[in-house]
Design a protein around this motif. Structure first.
Motif, PDB file in Angstrom:
ATOM      1  N   ASP A  17     118.470  21.400  10.979  1.00  9.99           N
ATOM      2  CA  ASP A  17     117.564  21.554  10.889  1.00  9.99           C
ATOM      3  C   ASP A  17     116.959  22.134  10.120  1.00  9.99           C
ATOM      4  OD1 ASP A  17     116.475  21.197  13.897  1.00  9.99           O
ATOM      5  OD2 ASP A  17     117.152  23.365  14.357  1.00  9.99           O
ATOM      6  N   PHE A  18     117.953  21.560   8.573  1.00 10.11           N
ATOM      7  CA  PHE A  18     117.640  22.228   7.545  1.00 10.11           C
ATOM      8  C   PHE A  18     116.002  20.139   6.769  1.00 10.11           C
ATOM      9  CE2 PHE A  18     121.633  24.340   7.323  1.00 10.11           C
ATOM     10  CZ  PHE A  18     120.466  25.142   6.565  1.00 10.11           C
ATOM     11  N   GLN A  19     115.053  20.625   6.302  1.00 10.64           N
ATOM     12  CA  GLN A  19     114.349  20.078   5.497  1.00 10.64           C
ATOM     13  C   GLN A  19     114.408  18.937   4.588  1.00 10.64           C
ATOM     14  OE1 GLN A  19     111.562  19.177   8.073  1.00 10.64           O
ATOM     15  NE2 GLN A  19     112.611  20.263   9.119  1.00 10.64           N
ATOM     16  N   CYS A  20     114.466  17.750   4.900  1.00  9.51           N
ATOM     17  CA  CYS A  20     115.534  16.823   3.978  1.00  9.51           C
ATOM     18  C   CYS A  20     113.949  16.258   2.549  1.00  9.51           C
ATOM     19  CB  CYS A  20     116.459  15.601   4.120  1.00  9.51           C
ATOM     20  SG  CYS A  20     117.064  14.513   2.842  1.00  9.51           S
ATOM     21  N   SER A  21     114.168  16.196   1.702  1.00 10.60           N
ATOM     22  CA  SER A  21     113.649  15.175   0.499  1.00 10.60           C
ATOM     23  C   SER A  21     114.151  14.464  -0.490  1.00 10.60           C
ATOM     24  CB  SER A  21     113.048  16.369  -0.288  1.00 10.60           C
ATOM     25  OG  SER A  21     111.990  17.094  -0.147  1.00 10.60           O
ATOM     26  N   ILE A  22     114.149  12.904  -0.038  1.00  8.99           N
ATOM     27  CA  ILE A  22     114.942  12.226  -0.716  1.00  8.99           C
ATOM     28  C   ILE A  22     114.521  12.066  -2.342  1.00  8.99           C
ATOM     29  CG2 ILE A  22     115.300  10.074  -0.331  1.00  8.99           C
ATOM     30  CD1 ILE A  22     115.367  10.065   2.401  1.00  8.99           C
ATOM     31  N   VAL A  23     114.847  11.790  -3.205  1.00  7.54           N
ATOM     32  CA  VAL A  23     114.609  11.251  -4.089  1.00  7.54           C
ATOM     33  C   VAL A  23     115.393  10.179  -4.892  1.00  7.54           C
ATOM     34  CG1 VAL A  23     114.280  12.354  -6.578  1.00  7.54           C
ATOM     35  CG2 VAL A  23     113.653  13.743  -4.983  1.00  7.54           C
ATOM     36  N   ARG A  24     114.585   9.293  -5.136  1.00 11.33           N
ATOM     37  CA  ARG A  24     115.347   8.129  -5.949  1.00 11.33           C
ATOM     38  C   ARG A  24     116.057   9.020  -7.512  1.00 11.33           C
ATOM     39  NH1 ARG A  24     112.240   3.072  -6.731  1.00 11.33           N
ATOM     40  NH2 ARG A  24     110.496   3.522  -5.898  1.00 11.33           N
ATOM     41  N   ASP A  25     116.737   8.277  -8.652  1.00 11.09           N
ATOM     42  CA  ASP A  25     117.534   8.657  -9.097  1.00 11.09           C
ATOM     43  C   ASP A  25     116.938   7.650 -10.315  1.00 11.09           C
ATOM     44  OD1 ASP A  25     118.945   6.156  -9.360  1.00 11.09           O
ATOM     45  OD2 ASP A  25     120.839   7.141  -9.693  1.00 11.09           O
ATOM     46  N   TYR A  26     117.344   8.383 -11.794  1.00 11.65           N
ATOM     47  CA  TYR A  26     116.030   7.338 -12.814  1.00 11.65           C
ATOM     48  C   TYR A  26     116.566   6.385 -12.957  1.00 11.65           C
ATOM     49  CZ  TYR A  26     120.656   8.270 -15.369  1.00 11.65           C
ATOM     50  OH  TYR A  26     121.767   7.928 -15.760  1.00 11.65           O
ATOM     51  N   THR A  27     117.857   6.077 -12.642  1.00 10.26           N
ATOM     52  CA  THR A  27     118.003   4.214 -12.542  1.00 10.26           C
ATOM     53  C   THR A  27     116.617   2.881 -11.724  1.00 10.26           C
ATOM     54  OG1 THR A  27     120.016   3.981 -11.662  1.00 10.26           O
ATOM     55  CG2 THR A  27     119.995   5.292 -13.500  1.00 10.26           C
ATOM     56  N   GLY A  28     116.712   4.113 -10.500  1.00  8.40           N
ATOM     57  CA  GLY A  28     116.253   3.212  -9.126  1.00  8.40           C
ATOM     58  C   GLY A  28     117.218   2.543  -7.990  1.00  8.40           C
ATOM     59  N   LEU A  29     118.344   2.866  -8.635  1.00 11.98           N
ATOM     60  CA  LEU A  29     119.757   1.967  -7.897  1.00 11.98           C
ATOM     61  C   LEU A  29     119.696   2.996  -6.806  1.00 11.98           C
ATOM     62  CD1 LEU A  29     121.611   0.894 -10.720  1.00 11.98           C
ATOM     63  CD2 LEU A  29     120.249  -0.364  -9.448  1.00 11.98           C
ATOM     64  N   ARG A  30     119.335   4.187  -6.706  1.00  9.86           N
ATOM     65  CA  ARG A  30     119.996   4.977  -5.661  1.00  9.86           C
ATOM     66  C   ARG A  30     119.145   6.050  -5.121  1.00  9.86           C
ATOM     67  NH1 ARG A  30     125.710   8.137  -7.383  1.00  9.86           N
ATOM     68  NH2 ARG A  30     125.364   9.449  -8.595  1.00  9.86           N
ATOM     69  N   CYS A  31     119.280   6.172  -3.868  1.00  9.62           N
ATOM     70  CA  CYS A  31     119.031   8.399  -3.657  1.00  9.62           C
ATOM     71  C   CYS A  31     119.368   9.315  -3.166  1.00  9.62           C
ATOM     72  CB  CYS A  31     118.057   7.404  -2.483  1.00  9.62           C
ATOM     73  SG  CYS A  31     116.474   6.171  -2.677  1.00  9.62           S
ATOM     74  N   SER A  32     119.223  10.364  -3.987  1.00  9.89           N
ATOM     75  CA  SER A  32     119.565  12.082  -3.321  1.00  9.89           C
ATOM     76  C   SER A  32     118.910  12.464  -2.784  1.00  9.89           C
ATOM     77  CB  SER A  32     119.536  12.565  -4.472  1.00  9.89           C
ATOM     78  OG  SER A  32     118.471  12.976  -5.172  1.00  9.89           O
ATOM     79  N   PHE A  33     119.720  13.262  -1.471  1.00 13.38           N
ATOM     80  CA  PHE A  33     118.672  13.597  -0.382  1.00 13.38           C
ATOM     81  C   PHE A  33     119.313  15.029  -1.138  1.00 13.38           C
ATOM     82  CE2 PHE A  33     121.447   9.991   1.703  1.00 13.38           C
ATOM     83  CZ  PHE A  33     120.839   9.819   2.330  1.00 13.38           C
ATOM     84  N   GLN A  34     117.827  15.736  -1.006  1.00 14.73           N
ATOM     85  CA  GLN A  34     117.888  17.155  -1.503  1.00 14.73           C
ATOM     86  C   GLN A  34     117.413  18.585  -0.072  1.00 14.73           C
ATOM     87  OE1 GLN A  34     115.732  17.429  -4.593  1.00 14.73           O
ATOM     88  NE2 GLN A  34     117.024  16.065  -6.031  1.00 14.73           N
TER      89      GLN A  34
END
Length: 77
Positions: A17-34
């Motif tokens: 139940d933690f809320q996730c935001s997905i952010v693309r990294d600066y290269t656009g090749l992968r995403c992080s989950f915050q």
């Protein structure tokens, strides 16, 4: 804030139940989950995951993984 690139760790935190935001990294090749919330609580869950102590309901967990994958594809398009 807690950040990971690991899909399964992200799924465990979302399951708990933690809320996730997905952010693309600066290269656009992968995403992080915050995740926002108590960093200590999240660290305990991640540590328990690595020790193999986290139990989940399989169908719910699988649905969370599918949803996170779909969200990462949406952000990369």
């Amino acid at each position: 804030m807690f950040k990971t690139y690991d899909l399964l760790i992200a799924a465990i935190l979302e399951y708990k139940d933690f809320q996730c935001s997905i952010v693309r990294d600066y290269t656009g090749l992968r995403c992080s989950f915050q995740f926002e919330g108590d960093k200590e609580d999240m660290k305990k869950i991640v540590d328990a995951y690595w020790r193999g102590e986290v139990l989940v309901e399989p169908k719910k967990f699988n649905n969370i993984i599918r949803t996170l994958k779909a969200r990462t594809k949406d952000i990369n398009e």
